[in-house]
Every structure is written in structure tokens, then in C-alpha cells.
Scaffold this motif. Structure first.
Motif, mmCIF file in Angstrom:
data_model
loop_
_atom_site.group_PDB
_atom_site.id
_atom_site.type_symbol
_atom_site.label_atom_id
_atom_site.label_comp_id
_atom_site.label_asym_id
_atom_site.label_seq_id
_atom_site.Cartn_x
_atom_site.Cartn_y
_atom_site.Cartn_z
ATOM 1 N N VAL A 53 111.717 18.599 12.193
ATOM 2 C CA VAL A 53 111.088 17.834 11.119
ATOM 3 C C VAL A 53 112.094 16.865 10.528
ATOM 4 O O VAL A 53 113.301 17.089 10.581
ATOM 5 C CB VAL A 53 110.541 18.770 10.017
ATOM 6 C CG1 VAL A 53 109.524 19.728 10.592
ATOM 7 C CG2 VAL A 53 111.667 19.542 9.345
ATOM 8 N N THR A 54 111.597 15.781 9.951
ATOM 9 C CA THR A 54 112.478 14.745 9.397
ATOM 10 C C THR A 54 112.528 14.772 7.879
ATOM 11 O O THR A 54 113.263 14.007 7.271
ATOM 12 C CB THR A 54 112.008 13.351 9.853
ATOM 13 O OG1 THR A 54 110.638 13.159 9.444
ATOM 14 C CG2 THR A 54 112.099 13.221 11.370
ATOM 15 N N ARG A 69 109.928 26.607 -3.222
ATOM 16 C CA ARG A 69 109.071 27.515 -2.469
ATOM 17 C C ARG A 69 108.356 26.716 -1.379
ATOM 18 O O ARG A 69 107.859 25.607 -1.633
ATOM 19 C CB ARG A 69 108.068 28.201 -3.389
ATOM 20 C CG ARG A 69 107.243 29.290 -2.694
ATOM 21 C CD ARG A 69 106.768 30.316 -3.692
ATOM 22 N NE ARG A 69 105.839 31.282 -3.098
ATOM 23 C CZ ARG A 69 106.220 32.331 -2.370
ATOM 24 N NH1 ARG A 69 107.496 32.543 -2.141
ATOM 25 N NH2 ARG A 69 105.334 33.166 -1.875
ATOM 26 N N VAL A 70 108.296 27.287 -0.174
ATOM 27 C CA VAL A 70 107.776 26.544 0.963
ATOM 28 C C VAL A 70 106.912 27.420 1.868
ATOM 29 O O VAL A 70 107.044 28.634 1.897
ATOM 30 C CB VAL A 70 108.922 25.937 1.817
ATOM 31 C CG1 VAL A 70 109.702 24.904 1.017
ATOM 32 C CG2 VAL A 70 109.846 27.041 2.347
ATOM 33 N N MET A 71 106.016 26.752 2.604
ATOM 34 C CA MET A 71 105.318 27.347 3.736
ATOM 35 C C MET A 71 105.935 26.706 4.969
ATOM 36 O O MET A 71 106.127 25.494 5.014
ATOM 37 C CB MET A 71 103.825 27.036 3.676
ATOM 38 C CG MET A 71 103.042 27.502 4.897
ATOM 39 S SD MET A 71 102.863 29.285 4.970
ATOM 40 C CE MET A 71 101.338 29.500 4.041
ATOM 41 N N LEU A 72 106.306 27.525 5.950
ATOM 42 C CA LEU A 72 106.982 26.964 7.109
ATOM 43 C C LEU A 72 106.481 27.571 8.403
ATOM 44 O O LEU A 72 105.915 28.669 8.420
ATOM 45 C CB LEU A 72 108.497 27.188 7.023
ATOM 46 C CG LEU A 72 108.968 28.643 7.180
ATOM 47 C CD1 LEU A 72 110.262 28.690 7.973
ATOM 48 C CD2 LEU A 72 109.172 29.290 5.824
ATOM 49 N N SER A 73 106.676 26.847 9.478
ATOM 50 C CA SER A 73 106.478 27.375 10.822
ATOM 51 C C SER A 73 107.795 27.201 11.565
ATOM 52 O O SER A 73 108.521 26.221 11.347
ATOM 53 C CB SER A 73 105.347 26.648 11.545
ATOM 54 O OG SER A 73 105.671 25.295 11.744
ATOM 55 N N GLY A 133 107.847 23.039 11.206
ATOM 56 C CA GLY A 133 106.980 22.463 10.182
ATOM 57 C C GLY A 133 107.292 23.069 8.829
ATOM 58 O O GLY A 133 107.708 24.223 8.735
ATOM 59 N N ILE A 134 107.108 22.285 7.769
ATOM 60 C CA ILE A 134 107.422 22.804 6.432
ATOM 61 C C ILE A 134 106.607 22.038 5.398
ATOM 62 O O ILE A 134 106.350 20.840 5.544
ATOM 63 C CB ILE A 134 108.939 22.696 6.132
ATOM 64 C CG1 ILE A 134 109.290 23.485 4.868
ATOM 65 C CG2 ILE A 134 109.398 21.243 6.051
ATOM 66 C CD1 ILE A 134 110.790 23.730 4.701
#
Length: 259
Positions: free
Chosen positions: A58-59, A69-73, A91-92
Motif C-alpha cells: 500500500v502507498t 486504530r485500523v482494519m487491515l489485511s 490493505g489498511i
């Protein structure tokens, strides 16, 4: 019947969540999806695992996540220590994080916290000490209006002796007047939000009710101009809700409550 136009406009959703890497390497787990808190190049997941970003696809500037706080793959590349892993970030997305508001503090009926515009909860689950949601609301096409999302804790009822072990929360949405009207185009905006509520719950188990005003759902779609009261009753267990620092495996999911 007018339906919400199925255009997902919010930056909080990222397509990489559903993807699984096909790259041939020695990764021990592909397509891992989780929520957690980020600190520099390290993410501590709600399951208590520590993820160090060794590679990134990701960039986005990780320092830009103001809520932390994050959602990530990610693909889990290797285990470096007990419950610590090197990952390839795929991904984030930033997660809005807010404390619950006590209902007893909202004394003005005209307060912006008292407004209840319709909102849809796509997913809802407990993990890491948070009540997490994927929310959806109608937004005028091209609008830059920021909507106001809050979780209201009914602390007055909770204080009653006959309500021990029972907690009621209301998700409120203030659209600041951006309520759908005829002859205007509205799109569906989505995003993640987390509310830390573990400190509000006494004991190891509780009955939790979540209430909100939703768009009326009928024939597989939400009606823009009709709303209805919605609620979900959930069983809460502290052992399955707070961060688990004894889990030895990589992510094993979360406790889903609704949807």
C-alpha cells in the motif's frame, strides 16, 4: 419506493480486504484480516498478536491514521517471537474511535448529540475491548458534509438494581440536515467505527442491547425515505471480548453480534 444508490463513497472501505495473495513464497498465512491499533510500523491486533510490517503493498502514509486504530489485511510471512510476526501489508483503513457518551450528560433536547437520523449497521462485533461496527449512511452526491456518529450509554437505567448485568447503548447519527429528499441523488457511504466499552461493563458476562434508527429494509434494499427503530440483543463475555494475550495462533476471528 426509493432505494439508496449502491455507490460506496467512504474512504474507510478498502478492496484488499477480500483478496488473498497468490505470490509463491514461504508465508505461513495468506489473506489475514483483522482490526487493531497501529504504532509506527507495528500493529497490535485485537487478538493480542504483534504484527511488524516487513513488506507493504500500500502507498498510504501510516502516520496519517489519526485515531491509531485500523482494519487491515495482510499475509503473515514468519513468526519472529511468541505472538509476534512479520507481515506483508496488503490493505489498511482508518477506524473512527470514540468513547461512549453517558445519556445523563445530554440534557439539552436540541443538542447535536440528541439527533437521531437513520443509519444502517452492516456488521457489528466485539474484539479487543471495543464494540466495532461497519456502518452505512446516505450522503448527498458530491457532499463534503461530515456526519456525526456517537454511541450513547443509558447509564441511568444501568444504575437500577433490577438491571444488573444489562446494558443498553444507542447508536446515533447526526447528518446535519443532509437527510434524503426527493429529486436529489444520494449515495451510500460506509466506514468502520470502534467504541471502547470494556470499562463500562461490570462482571464477566452481560446482556447488551444496541439500538439505532435504521432505514426501512424491504425487498433486499433500504428505503431512503422511510425509517424504523432497530435493535440487537447480544451476549457479552469478557473472556471473548478483551484482548487475548495468551492465544498462540495467528488470528482466529472475533465474536460477531449482528448482521
Amino acid at each position: 419506493m426509493k432505494k439508496i444508490l449502491r455507490t460506496f463513497a467512504a474512504a474507510g472501505i478498502f478492496s484488499a480486504l477480500a483478496l488473498v495473495s497468490c505470490k509463491k513464497d514461504e508465508a505461513i498465512y495468506y489473506g489475514n484480516v483483522t482490526m487493531g491499533n497501529i504504532d509506527g510500523e507495528t500493529i497490535i491486533s485485537d487478538q493480542g498478536n504483534i504484527f511488524d510490517i516487513a513488506e507493504s503493498g500500500v502507498t498510504v502514509n501510516l502516520a496519517s491514521f489519526e485515531y491509531g486504530r485500523v482494519m487491515l489485511s495482510c499475509d503473515v510471512l514468519k513468526k519472529t517471537q511468541d505472538q509476534r510476526y512479520d507481515i506483508r501489508l496488503t490493505g489498511i483503513a482508518s477506524v473512527l474511535t470514540k468513547d461512549a457518551v453517558k445519556a445523563s450528560t445530554i440534557t439539552d433536547p436540541e443538542s447535536e448529540l440528541a439527533v437521531e437520523n437513520a443509519i444502517n449497521i452492516r456488521e457489528m462485533w466485539y474484539s479487543g475491548g471495543y464494540l466495532n461496527m461497519l456502518i452505512e449512511f446516505a450522503q448527498k452526491q458530491g457532499s463534503k458534509t461530515k456526519h456525526f456518529i456517537n454511541l450513547i450509554h443509558d447509564d441511568v437505567t444501568a444504575a437500577s438494581e433490577d438491571q444488573k448485568g444489562k446494558y443498553t447503548f444507542t447508536l446515533r447519527h447526526n447528518a446535519y440536515g443532509e437527510v434524503p429528499v426527493q429529486n436529489e441523488i444520494y449515495v451510500s457511504s460506509m466506514g468502520y467505527v470502534s467504541f471502547p466499552i470494556a470499562n463500562l461493563i461490570e462482571g464477566d458476562e452481560a446482556d447488551i442491547t444496541i439500538k439505532w434508527k435504521s432505514h426501512k429494509y424491504e425487498n433486499g434494499a433500504y428505503d431512503l425515505y422511510e425509517t424504523e427503530d432497530a435493535s440487537e440483543d447480544c451476549k457479552w463475555k469478557r473472556s471473548g471480548f478483551e484482548q487475548n494475550t495468551t492465544k498462540k495462533s495467528v488470528e482466529t476471528g472475533a465474536s460477531f453480534c449482528a448482521r
